[in-house]
Design a protein around this motif. Structure first.
Motif, PDB file in Angstrom:
ATOM      1  N   ALA A  70       0.874  -1.186   0.068  1.00  0.00           N
ATOM      2  CA  ALA A  70       0.057  -0.225  -0.062  1.00  0.00           C
ATOM      3  C   ALA A  70       0.725   1.229   0.201  1.00  0.00           C
ATOM      4  O   ALA A  70       0.518   2.015  -0.881  1.00  0.00           O
ATOM      5  CB  ALA A  70      -1.027   0.118   1.156  1.00  0.00           C
TER       6      ALA A  70
ATOM      7  N   PRO B 216      -5.235   5.237 -10.047  1.00  0.00           N
ATOM      8  CA  PRO B 216      -5.947   4.504  -9.409  1.00  0.00           C
ATOM      9  C   PRO B 216      -6.723   3.303 -10.033  1.00  0.00           C
ATOM     10  O   PRO B 216      -7.120   2.431  -9.633  1.00  0.00           O
ATOM     11  CB  PRO B 216      -7.008   5.404  -8.431  1.00  0.00           C
ATOM     12  CG  PRO B 216      -6.993   6.622  -9.254  1.00  0.00           C
ATOM     13  CD  PRO B 216      -5.438   6.579  -9.783  1.00  0.00           C
TER      14      PRO B 216
ATOM     15  N   LEU C  82      -5.065  -0.288  -9.926  1.00  0.00           N
ATOM     16  CA  LEU C  82      -5.467  -0.996  -8.856  1.00  0.00           C
ATOM     17  C   LEU C  82      -6.881  -1.444  -8.856  1.00  0.00           C
ATOM     18  O   LEU C  82      -7.176  -2.456  -8.697  1.00  0.00           O
ATOM     19  CB  LEU C  82      -4.632  -0.061  -7.789  1.00  0.00           C
ATOM     20  CG  LEU C  82      -4.659  -0.875  -6.441  1.00  0.00           C
ATOM     21  CD1 LEU C  82      -3.781  -2.220  -6.654  1.00  0.00           C
ATOM     22  CD2 LEU C  82      -4.237  -0.071  -5.370  1.00  0.00           C
ATOM     23  N   VAL C  83      -7.968  -0.543  -9.166  1.00  0.00           N
ATOM     24  CA  VAL C  83      -9.159  -0.840  -8.921  1.00  0.00           C
ATOM     25  C   VAL C  83      -9.534  -2.008  -9.966  1.00  0.00           C
ATOM     26  O   VAL C  83     -10.467  -2.613  -9.565  1.00  0.00           O
ATOM     27  CB  VAL C  83     -10.182   0.548  -9.426  1.00  0.00           C
ATOM     28  CG1 VAL C  83     -11.537   0.095  -9.657  1.00  0.00           C
ATOM     29  CG2 VAL C  83      -9.997   1.548  -8.142  1.00  0.00           C
TER      30      VAL C  83
ATOM     31  N   PHE D 167     -10.204  -5.282  -8.708  1.00  0.00           N
ATOM     32  CA  PHE D 167     -11.321  -5.590  -7.725  1.00  0.00           C
ATOM     33  C   PHE D 167     -12.509  -5.570  -8.699  1.00  0.00           C
ATOM     34  O   PHE D 167     -13.159  -4.642  -8.743  1.00  0.00           O
ATOM     35  CB  PHE D 167     -11.452  -4.768  -6.561  1.00  0.00           C
ATOM     36  CG  PHE D 167     -10.212  -4.844  -5.734  1.00  0.00           C
ATOM     37  CD1 PHE D 167     -10.012  -5.472  -4.715  1.00  0.00           C
ATOM     38  CD2 PHE D 167      -9.165  -4.048  -6.099  1.00  0.00           C
ATOM     39  CE1 PHE D 167      -9.209  -5.499  -3.529  1.00  0.00           C
ATOM     40  CE2 PHE D 167      -7.918  -4.318  -5.245  1.00  0.00           C
ATOM     41  CZ  PHE D 167      -7.930  -5.065  -4.071  1.00  0.00           C
TER      42      PHE D 167
ATOM     43  N   ILE E 115      -6.689  -1.472  -0.497  1.00  0.00           N
ATOM     44  CA  ILE E 115      -7.319  -0.534  -1.815  1.00  0.00           C
ATOM     45  C   ILE E 115      -7.871   0.685  -0.898  1.00  0.00           C
ATOM     46  O   ILE E 115      -7.742   1.706  -1.574  1.00  0.00           O
ATOM     47  CB  ILE E 115      -8.215  -1.427  -2.361  1.00  0.00           C
ATOM     48  CG1 ILE E 115      -8.737  -0.562  -3.416  1.00  0.00           C
ATOM     49  CG2 ILE E 115      -9.434  -1.871  -1.524  1.00  0.00           C
ATOM     50  CD1 ILE E 115      -7.793  -0.320  -4.637  1.00  0.00           C
ATOM     51  N   LYS E 116      -8.385   0.553   0.192  1.00  0.00           N
ATOM     52  CA  LYS E 116      -9.154   1.443   1.173  1.00  0.00           C
ATOM     53  C   LYS E 116      -8.134   2.724   1.411  1.00  0.00           C
ATOM     54  O   LYS E 116      -8.186   3.923   1.195  1.00  0.00           O
ATOM     55  CB  LYS E 116      -9.557   1.129   2.561  1.00  0.00           C
ATOM     56  CG  LYS E 116     -10.982   0.603   2.129  1.00  0.00           C
ATOM     57  CD  LYS E 116     -11.627   0.111   3.825  1.00  0.00           C
ATOM     58  CE  LYS E 116     -13.009  -0.407   3.419  1.00  0.00           C
ATOM     59  NZ  LYS E 116     -13.633  -0.613   4.865  1.00  0.00           N
TER      60      LYS E 116
ATOM     61  N   LEU F  93      -6.616   4.462  -1.873  1.00  0.00           N
ATOM     62  CA  LEU F  93      -7.828   5.346  -2.473  1.00  0.00           C
ATOM     63  C   LEU F  93      -7.844   6.613  -1.523  1.00  0.00           C
ATOM     64  O   LEU F  93      -8.040   7.614  -2.316  1.00  0.00           O
ATOM     65  CB  LEU F  93      -9.102   4.476  -2.524  1.00  0.00           C
ATOM     66  CG  LEU F  93      -9.141   3.740  -3.642  1.00  0.00           C
ATOM     67  CD1 LEU F  93     -10.438   2.843  -3.621  1.00  0.00           C
ATOM     68  CD2 LEU F  93      -8.739   4.138  -4.964  1.00  0.00           C
TER      69      LEU F  93
ATOM     70  N   THR G 196     -11.596   7.222  -7.827  1.00  0.00           N
ATOM     71  CA  THR G 196     -11.127   7.070  -6.497  1.00  0.00           C
ATOM     72  C   THR G 196     -12.381   7.283  -5.480  1.00  0.00           C
ATOM     73  O   THR G 196     -12.692   6.604  -4.552  1.00  0.00           O
ATOM     74  CB  THR G 196     -10.477   8.152  -6.044  1.00  0.00           C
ATOM     75  OG1 THR G 196      -9.081   8.103  -6.910  1.00  0.00           O
ATOM     76  CG2 THR G 196      -9.788   8.196  -4.548  1.00  0.00           C
TER      77      THR G 196
END
Length: 686
Positions: free
Chosen positions: A85, A95, A98-99, A102, A173-174, A177, A192
């Protein structure tokens, strides 16, 4: 990526065809070599050493970002999510990259084939797996197979490890972001903010969700809304919608909460929220009030009607159609609320519409008859009727005609209002009486037959008398008031006003001021056409007198003659008096009648004398004018002339033209000519 600045070299090796320089390896080369040997910690330390030097230029900043991204994906590929992270943050990774690992975030956010920019060389370090779940499964197979029977995917221990790693990926991820929030281009900010909102909603972190939505305006509403509804975060969604100004959608969601399609314990009273929002829109958004007013009235009649009836607007044709549409919808969904709204339209809004009047009268009669279905109410009203009539009858019997006249008791309406306890049935009867009296356009015969068919016509004597009057059956109405109900006050009011049983003063005394305003309105429906004629002042009074005489009521007859002497003629009354009645019962009436006749005669004589005096004054002032114009005014000679005929002389002959010429030359004079010929009626009293 732009080429980095290479370090300078002081050692050069010249060959026959080449020149070689002896330089130190670049940071990128050293980090990549360490990562190839899986020495990720050493690569991270080298990165810290490089970043801790002097101020970096733009090339060195990009070099540092590249290194962090390389380390981050190396850790990410090994499912070391928490460690990766900070490197993702330091590497300023787009972002969206990375998103994309998911699916629960990428599906509502990223379009198929959407691309994002990354440094050259980073793509080879990115995992080949499509998503984080596949990445975890591949690592489990690589690290634990074949040690977890029956298989790496089905073993309980593997599933537990998968769950733990998945939770760590969510934490990663939290945090990433949240670090990216507010940075990058608009599309990056949208991804984001939307992804964070989805993550907070799925984890049930309502506090963080609301705080996040209140601090951002970049989240994609179309992507967030279904997730929030599914997760039960309806309150947060409403806060976001209100921040976006979409109050219509907020009302729809609150409606879903009221109807049970959505649920959110944080929204304790969505119905009150809807009322509060609409109340803030009064005078600003009539379309929203119109759309939701009826629906809310069905759920909460009192507050909904207050909302509908508090809307101030001018009386126009389109507003009338809107009112009728609302009334029609309420009649289908909530008849009781529709009745109250109809009452407001007629009484407060003053809708002078025969159809609305008929509907209101019918509604009041239906409510009245429904109240009489209650046995206790029926017994109470029968007792009131019997008590009132018995008191009146006893009073008539015990008071001889020769005694001093007593003041009549109060009307039945006043007696009923003052003695009956306050209740919905009492107000229903009063409203029915007021509607029957004040409104027009309804079928009185049909209403009367409805009351008779119900069997309550004797209890509702006052209402029956009123309906008879509306139908033009005045004698029947007067007999019902004067003899059946024993209500001389209402009977005389009916005769004096030309058919009104319930006057406006009685309405005000009942404490129902809204109806009193309708009665008092000039030209309103409460003003009967008969009241504007002389019929109510003469014919109906004489008709009531005949009713009293037919029934042998000398006291009431005497009192009526005394109070209504001005509206009765002695010539018409004396033949109606029974021969056996004492003269004392008529003495007061005759005295007033003779005095009125003598007064009229003397008044006529006085007027005639005043007119004669004015004519004499005008004639005297005109005499000088005539003489100046050369007119010869002679008295007529009574003696005959030589021809044996009386001398004829017209003093006006030839003077009209002279007077006209004279008046044109003179200034306006105060002298006026009046020829007043009063007409004096002499009454022959036999």
């Amino acid at each position: 990526m732009r080429h980095s600045s290479f370090p300078r070299s002081s050692i050069l090796v010249y060959g026959q065809h080449t020149i070689h320089s002896l330089v130190q390896s670049t940071v990128i080369a050293q980090v990549e070599a360490l990562l190839e040997n899986n020495r990720i910690e050493d690569a991270a330390d080298l990165t810290k050493t490089f970043a801790s030097g002097q101020t970096l230029d733009s090339d060195e900043v990009e070099t540092l970002e590249y290194i962090h991204q390389s380390i981050a994906f190396a850790l990410f590929s090994q499912t070391r999510f928490v460690e990766a992270a900070p490197h993702f943050l330091a590497g300023a990774l787009d972002p969206r990259v990375l998103v994309s690992y998911f699916p629960e975030l990428s599906r509502p956010l990223l379009a198929d084939g959407e691309e994002a920019e990354v440094y050259d060389g980073i793509s080879k370090r990115m995992p080949i797996e499509a998503n984080v779940d596949d990445l975890i499964a591949a690592n489990l197979v690589r690290n634990y197979s074949p040690h977890l029977p029956p298989s790496t995917r089905e073993a309980p221990a593997a599933q537990e490890i998968h769950k733990i790693l998945r939770e760590e990926a969510i934490v990663m991820i939290k945090s990433v972001l949240q670090g990216f929030k507010g940075q990058g281009k608009y599309k990056q900010q949208e991804v984001t903010d939307t992804a964070l909102a989805i993550l907070f909603a799925r984890s049930g972190d309502t506090t963080s969700l609301i705080s996040h939505l209140e601090s951002t305006n970049s989240a994609s509403l179309s992507a967030v809304e279904p997730v929030l509804l599914e997760a039960g975060e309806v309150g947060a969604l409403c806060a976001l919608l209100r921040a976006r100004g979409d109050e219509g959608r907020v009302m729809e969601i609150w409606k879903g909460l009221v109807e049970g399609r959505y649920s959110d314990p944080s929204v304790t009273d969505p119905l009150s929220n809807m009322f509060a929002l609409l109340e803030s829109k009064q005078g600003k958004d009539r379309a929203m009030l119109r759309k939701w007013g009826v629906w809310l009235t069905v759920r909460d009649s009192e507050r909904g009607l207050m909302l509908l009836m508090s809307t101030k607007r001018p009386t126009k044709e389109k507003d009338r159609e809107e009112d009728l549409t609302i009334l029609s919808e309420l009649q289908q969904l909530d008849p009781n609320a529709a009745r109250k709204y109809l009452e407001w339209l007629v009484i407060v809004r003053r809708r002078d519409d025969a159809e609305l009047h008929a509907q209101l009268v019918q509604g009041c009669i239906d409510e009245l008859l429904e109240c009489l279905q209650d046995e206790s109410t029926l017994k109470l009203w029968r007792a009131k009727f019997a008590s009132y009539t018995s008191q009146s009858s006893q009073k008539y019997i015990t008071s001889p005609p020769s005694t001093q006249l007593q003041r009549p008791q109060s009307s039945f309406l006043t007696y009923f209002v003052s003695t009956a306890p306050d209740s919905p049935s009492k107000r229903a009867r009063l409203k029915a009486l007021f509607a029957l009296q004040a409104l027009s356009g309804y079928n009185a015969e049909m209403v009367k037959s409805q009351i008779v068919a119900s069997g309550f016509d004797k209890v509702l004597g006052l209402e029956m008398a009123l309906l008879n009057g509306k139908m033009g059956m005045h004698r029947m109405a007067l007999r019902a008031l004067a003899l059946t109900l024993r209500d001389p006050v209402s009977a005389e009011t009916y005769a004096r006003t030309g058919g009104i049983v319930v006057p406006s003063k009685a309405v005000e005394a009942c404490g129902m001021s809204e109806w009193g305003a309708l009665f008092a309105a000039k030209g309103g429906p409460g003003i009967l056409e008969r009241e504007k004629t002389s019929e109510g002042k003469g014919e109906l009074v004489r008709m009531l007198l005949e009713v009293y005489m037919e029934d042998g009521e000398p006291q009431q007859t005497t009192r009526l003659l005394r109070s209504q002497a001005a509206n009765l003629d002695a010539v018409d009354i004396i033949p109606l008096v029974p021969p056996d009645w004492p003269l004392s019962s008529l003495s007061s009436f005759l005295t007033h009648s003779f005095r009125r006749t003598l007064h009229a005669k003397h008044e006529g004589q006085t007027i005639k004398a005043i007119c004669a005096a004015q004519n004499s004054k005008v004639f005297e002032s005109s005499y000088l004018v005539f003489r100046e114009q050369g007119a010869i005014i002679e008295e007529a000679d009574d003696e005959e002339d030589g021809d044996g005929d009386l001398e004829s002389f017209d003093e006006k002959d030839g003077l009209a033209e002279k007077i006209a010429l004279h008046l044109q030359d003179q200034q306006p004079s105060d002298t006026s000519v009046a020829d007043v010929r009063p007409r004096v009626e002499e009454v022959d009293v036999r």
